[in-house]
Write a protein that holds these residues in place. Structure first.
Motif, mmCIF file in Angstrom:
data_model
loop_
_atom_site.group_PDB
_atom_site.id
_atom_site.type_symbol
_atom_site.label_atom_id
_atom_site.label_comp_id
_atom_site.label_asym_id
_atom_site.label_seq_id
_atom_site.Cartn_x
_atom_site.Cartn_y
_atom_site.Cartn_z
ATOM 1 N N LEU A 1 -5.515 -2.041 -9.020
ATOM 2 C CA LEU A 1 -4.309 -1.397 -9.511
ATOM 3 C C LEU A 1 -4.533 0.103 -9.662
ATOM 4 N N ALA A 2 -3.522 0.876 -9.316
ATOM 5 C CA ALA A 2 -3.591 2.322 -9.520
ATOM 6 C C ALA A 2 -3.620 2.628 -11.014
ATOM 7 N N GLU A 3 -4.124 3.794 -11.341
ATOM 8 C CA GLU A 3 -4.272 4.175 -12.741
ATOM 9 C C GLU A 3 -2.949 4.103 -13.492
ATOM 10 N N ALA A 4 -1.871 4.454 -12.836
ATOM 11 C CA ALA A 4 -0.558 4.439 -13.486
ATOM 12 C C ALA A 4 -0.122 3.036 -13.885
ATOM 13 N N ALA A 5 -0.713 2.025 -13.260
ATOM 14 C CA ALA A 5 -0.325 0.644 -13.515
ATOM 15 C C ALA A 5 -1.340 -0.099 -14.367
ATOM 16 N N ARG A 6 -2.292 0.627 -14.955
ATOM 17 C CA ARG A 6 -3.325 -0.025 -15.753
ATOM 18 C C ARG A 6 -3.348 0.517 -17.172
ATOM 19 N N THR B 1 0.815 -1.211 0.000
ATOM 20 C CA THR B 1 0.000 0.000 0.000
ATOM 21 C C THR B 1 0.851 1.263 0.000
ATOM 22 N N GLY B 2 2.122 1.142 0.371
ATOM 23 C CA GLY B 2 2.989 2.310 0.433
ATOM 24 C C GLY B 2 3.835 2.529 -0.804
ATOM 25 N N THR B 3 3.796 1.573 -1.752
ATOM 26 C CA THR B 3 4.578 1.724 -2.975
ATOM 27 C C THR B 3 3.843 2.643 -3.940
ATOM 28 N N PRO B 4 4.415 3.778 -4.309
ATOM 29 C CA PRO B 4 3.716 4.735 -5.176
ATOM 30 C C PRO B 4 3.343 4.120 -6.525
ATOM 31 N N GLY B 5 2.132 4.421 -7.003
ATOM 32 C CA GLY B 5 1.705 3.993 -8.314
ATOM 33 C C GLY B 5 1.352 2.533 -8.435
ATOM 34 N N PHE B 6 1.162 1.831 -7.301
ATOM 35 C CA PHE B 6 0.878 0.403 -7.347
ATOM 36 C C PHE B 6 -0.605 0.131 -7.128
ATOM 37 N N LEU B 7 -1.125 0.428 -5.945
ATOM 38 C CA LEU B 7 -2.501 0.104 -5.587
ATOM 39 C C LEU B 7 -3.275 1.346 -5.191
#
Length: 244
Positions: free
Chosen positions: A219-224, A193-199
């Motif tokens: 998944l966060a928008e950056a990862a989709r 949860t603390g990794t930027p751009g992941f979840l």
């Protein structure tokens, strides 16, 4: 006069698909039972010959459909590597281009083409020698496993094993199954949860074990991508697997 170059060798090209999923916290691989020689009756990865005018990814998807009944590619597909052509097929020189498919559990509808049967098998049964694979497919599987393990460290592809929404516990079960180790739940939750751009938190809850509510993530928008599939995003910092 310069010496002429030797004529290039001509040989068939095939594709093989290492489809991996996690069910009941067990990492599994999709295997078919070969219907024809060579290696009739032996387990093998889904695959077959590339047709004229066909690109490799299309051939991989077609063979998956023909041999397992699955329509489309239900997950993340990427090229793994090439093997051969010499010494890997008793019929002669054959070059295969292997692909790695990371997917949520999907039903194997029916075997077809040159496959007598298709089903999910625990990867551990192959690695322990309980199941013997045709051709050089065990080597290809081992390489695919190492790729998958590395992908989970540096990319958001661990979520490719889950549905669109999942709990942190479900995601942790994927990492544990692929890496073959137990992870500290609190430490994994903090890192994931603390990794930027992941979840990202969906704001919704589900009923977890023993009736406890659990937060649903995606998944966060950056990862989709637009289709909702993981992309080649890089996790920074990575979620490193425990080292022996």
């Amino acid at each position: 006069m310069p010496e002429s170059h030797p004529a290039p060798a001509r040989f068939p090209v095939t594709v093989d698909v290492v489809a991996l999923t996690v069910t009941d916290d067990v990492l599994k691989v999709l295997l078919i039972t070969r219907l024809i020689e060579p290696f009739r009756g032996r387990l093998a990865l889904p695959g077959g010959f590339v047709l004229a005018g066909e690109d490799l990814a299309t051939a991989a998807g077609r063979e998956l459909t023909e041999e397992t009944g699955v329509v489309g590619v239900p997950g993340h597909l990427e090229q793994l590597g090439s093997y051969g052509p010499k010494g890997r097929d008793p019929r002669g020189d054959v070059l295969t281009v292997a692909h790695l498919l990371l997917a949520p559990n999907f039903p194997v509808l029916s075997a077809g083409s040159d496959a007598e049967h298709a089903a999910w098998y625990p990867v551990s049964q192959v690695l322990d020698g309980e199941l013997q694979l045709a051709f050089d497919h065990e080597r290809i599987l081992v390489d695919a496993l190492e790729r998958a393990k590395s992908k989970l460290e540096y990319s958001p592809l661990g979520a490719a094993f889950c549905g669109d929404e999942f709990t942190i516990a479900q995601l942790r079960a994927v990492y544990e199954a692929v890496w073959g180790t137990r992870l500290d739940p609190r430490n994994f939750h903090r890192k994931a949860t603390g990794t930027p751009g992941f979840l990202e938190d969906t704001g919704r809850m589900t009923t977890g074990d023993a009736g406890r509510p659990a937060a649903l993530f995606r998944l966060a928008e950056a990862a989709r991508q637009a289709a909702g599939q993981p992309v080649r995003a890089v996790l920074n910092p990575p979620l490193m697997r425990p080292r022996a």
